[in-house]
Design a protein around this motif. Structure first.
Motif, PDB file in Angstrom:
ATOM      1  N   GLU A   1       0.941  -1.352  -0.094  1.00 41.59           N
ATOM      2  CA  GLU A   1      -0.104   0.012   0.020  1.00 41.59           C
ATOM      3  C   GLU A   1       0.970   1.321  -0.002  1.00 41.59           C
ATOM      4  O   GLU A   1       0.552   2.226  -0.744  1.00 41.59           O
ATOM      5  N   LYS A   2       1.924   1.377   0.707  1.00 42.45           N
ATOM      6  CA  LYS A   2       2.752   2.636   0.874  1.00 42.45           C
ATOM      7  C   LYS A   2       3.238   2.779  -0.498  1.00 42.45           C
ATOM      8  O   LYS A   2       3.410   3.947  -0.828  1.00 42.45           O
ATOM      9  N   LEU A   3       3.979   1.756  -1.269  1.00 37.23           N
ATOM     10  CA  LEU A   3       4.589   1.842  -2.553  1.00 37.23           C
ATOM     11  C   LEU A   3       3.458   2.347  -3.533  1.00 37.23           C
ATOM     12  O   LEU A   3       4.176   3.135  -4.411  1.00 37.23           O
ATOM     13  N   ALA A   4       2.381   1.943  -3.606  1.00 38.22           N
ATOM     14  CA  ALA A   4       1.173   2.257  -4.346  1.00 38.22           C
ATOM     15  C   ALA A   4       0.934   3.578  -4.121  1.00 38.22           C
ATOM     16  O   ALA A   4       0.484   4.341  -4.988  1.00 38.22           O
ATOM     17  N   ARG A   5       0.720   3.949  -2.841  1.00 35.82           N
ATOM     18  CA  ARG A   5       0.649   5.475  -2.599  1.00 35.82           C
ATOM     19  C   ARG A   5       1.646   6.460  -2.905  1.00 35.82           C
ATOM     20  O   ARG A   5       1.459   7.539  -3.403  1.00 35.82           O
ATOM     21  N   ASP A   6       2.860   6.108  -2.747  1.00 35.88           N
ATOM     22  CA  ASP A   6       4.153   6.997  -3.085  1.00 35.88           C
ATOM     23  C   ASP A   6       4.476   6.876  -4.646  1.00 35.88           C
ATOM     24  O   ASP A   6       5.533   6.424  -4.958  1.00 35.88           O
ATOM     25  N   GLN A   7       3.819   7.748  -5.485  1.00 34.52           N
ATOM     26  CA  GLN A   7       3.954   7.660  -6.898  1.00 34.52           C
ATOM     27  C   GLN A   7       4.388   8.953  -7.339  1.00 34.52           C
ATOM     28  O   GLN A   7       4.893   8.836  -8.568  1.00 34.52           O
ATOM     29  N   ALA A   8       4.442   9.857  -6.643  1.00 37.55           N
ATOM     30  CA  ALA A   8       4.745  11.229  -7.260  1.00 37.55           C
ATOM     31  C   ALA A   8       6.250  11.289  -7.435  1.00 37.55           C
ATOM     32  O   ALA A   8       6.969  10.753  -6.649  1.00 37.55           O
ATOM     33  N   LEU A   9       6.626  11.913  -8.425  1.00 38.16           N
ATOM     34  CA  LEU A   9       8.051  11.909  -9.028  1.00 38.16           C
ATOM     35  C   LEU A   9       8.560  13.262  -8.749  1.00 38.16           C
ATOM     36  O   LEU A   9       7.786  14.260  -8.783  1.00 38.16           O
ATOM     37  N   VAL A  10       9.902  13.283  -8.534  1.00 39.81           N
ATOM     38  CA  VAL A  10      10.378  14.484  -8.552  1.00 39.81           C
ATOM     39  C   VAL A  10      10.403  15.259  -9.604  1.00 39.81           C
ATOM     40  O   VAL A  10      10.330  14.521 -10.726  1.00 39.81           O
ATOM     41  N   SER A  11      10.503  16.587  -9.543  1.00 40.62           N
ATOM     42  CA  SER A  11      10.352  17.461 -10.727  1.00 40.62           C
ATOM     43  C   SER A  11      11.764  17.079 -11.690  1.00 40.62           C
ATOM     44  O   SER A  11      12.610  16.737 -11.498  1.00 40.62           O
ATOM     45  N   ASP A  12      11.256  17.480 -13.142  1.00 38.64           N
ATOM     46  CA  ASP A  12      12.390  17.171 -14.020  1.00 38.64           C
ATOM     47  C   ASP A  12      13.643  18.066 -13.885  1.00 38.64           C
ATOM     48  O   ASP A  12      14.811  17.605 -13.882  1.00 38.64           O
ATOM     49  N   PHE A  13      13.265  19.350 -13.402  1.00 32.33           N
ATOM     50  CA  PHE A  13      14.440  20.478 -13.105  1.00 32.33           C
ATOM     51  C   PHE A  13      15.307  19.593 -11.845  1.00 32.33           C
ATOM     52  O   PHE A  13      16.362  19.921 -11.962  1.00 32.33           O
TER      53      PHE A  13
END
Length: 297
Positions: free
Chosen positions: A44-56
């Motif tokens: 559940e934690k891995l599925a929830r944490d999907q936001a990626l660091v910005s390209d910059f």
């Protein structure tokens, strides 16, 4: 770069290593081809944490990669990692690759850090000459200042494996065995093949790369906080250094695309127990061996 690498606030690998040190006898290990099974909470934690660091930020991290590792060694000097006396135990090939007793071996340690693998190897085996390199100029300087450093037994130099030609320091087809121990995970996945191509040029035909690094679902991967994800299985620590967590399939494709043959490629599932604290820490590594063919097609 090491399995005891500090993750600061994001993932306290220093804490994980202290658990291993406290109860070394209570570490349980098995090898195989099956991935670690996640608990429902972990999945559940891995599925929830999907936001990626910005390209910059991704571009900045790539640009500053060497600086971030140099700052790591500036903060920690030679005191952070423990010497890897387990290397010859885990990799019997370091001795088994001799064709006759007392044969002089030439090894390459790609990503030597401050010498925690290099110097125990040289002490244990007097018939080894080692080439050793690291991304961090500061780490290389620490190696050269070590009392055990001897230019008759090793040559140490700074090198970005993804762009600096190893042939400038090592003759072609001259290395009996190369090691990549907790190194490739710190390189951007898009550039990993460049490091493997570089090593391929200096390895003797029929000789091998010995590999050990973070495996998918290692406890360190699960401790990253939201906002640390750079891509699939790729994360950034608070200090700007990065870590990739390998599957056996990805690693196999990576090596074989360069021209290596797979000999061994398996997960090491290790559960370390701290009885005093009542903690069970699941560690996952990949331990593998890939060979340069005797004759190229």
């Amino acid at each position: 770069m090491d399995e005891s690498r500090m993750f600061q606030e994001n993932t306290s690998d220093n804490y994980l290593n202290s658990v291993a040190l406290i109860c070394e006898d209570d570490a349980f290990q098995k090898k195989g081809h099956s991935k670690r099974t996640l608990s429902p909470e972990e999945a559940e934690k891995l599925a929830r944490d999907q936001a990626l660091v910005s390209d910059f930020k991704k571009l900045k991290l790539e640009k500053d990669a060497q600086k971030n590792w140099d700052l790591f060694y500036k903060r920690n000097s030679t005191n952070f990692f423990k010497d890897r006396h387990w290397t010859t135990r885990e990799f019997e090939d370091l001795k088994a690759c001799r064709e006759f007793e007392d044969q002089k071996l030439t090894i390459l340690e790609a990503g030597c850090g401050v010498g925690n693998c290099l110097f125990p190897l040289l002490e244990e085996d007097l018939n080894i000459f080692a080439y050793a390199c690291d991304f961090s100029p500061r780490a290389v300087e620490y190696v050269k200042k070590n009392a055990l450093y001897n230019i008759e037994r090793c040559k140490v130099f700074q090198c970005d494996l993804t762009k600096d030609d190893l042939l400038e320091n090592i003759p072609a087809d001259s290395v009996d065995v190369a090691t990549l121990i907790f190194v490739l995970s710190a390189i951007h996945p898009d550039k990993m093949h460049l490091a493997l191509q570089n090593i391929y040029k200096v390895l003797k035909p029929g000789k091998c790369v010995l590999f050990r690094d973070y495996g998918l679902y290692d406890h360190a991967m699960l401790r990253f906080k939201s906002g640390s994800k750079l891509g699939e299985n790729f994360y950034v620590r608070q200090d700007g250094t990065r870590s990739y967590f390998f599957t056996d399939e990805f690693l196999s494709r990576l090596f074989m695309a360069v021209g290596y043959e797979q000999v061994v490629n398996e997960y090491v599932l290790r559960e370390t127990v701290n009885r005093k604290e009542g903690l069970r820490v699941p560690r996952v590594f990949l331990q593998s061996k890939f060979r340069k063919p005797l004759s190229e097609a």
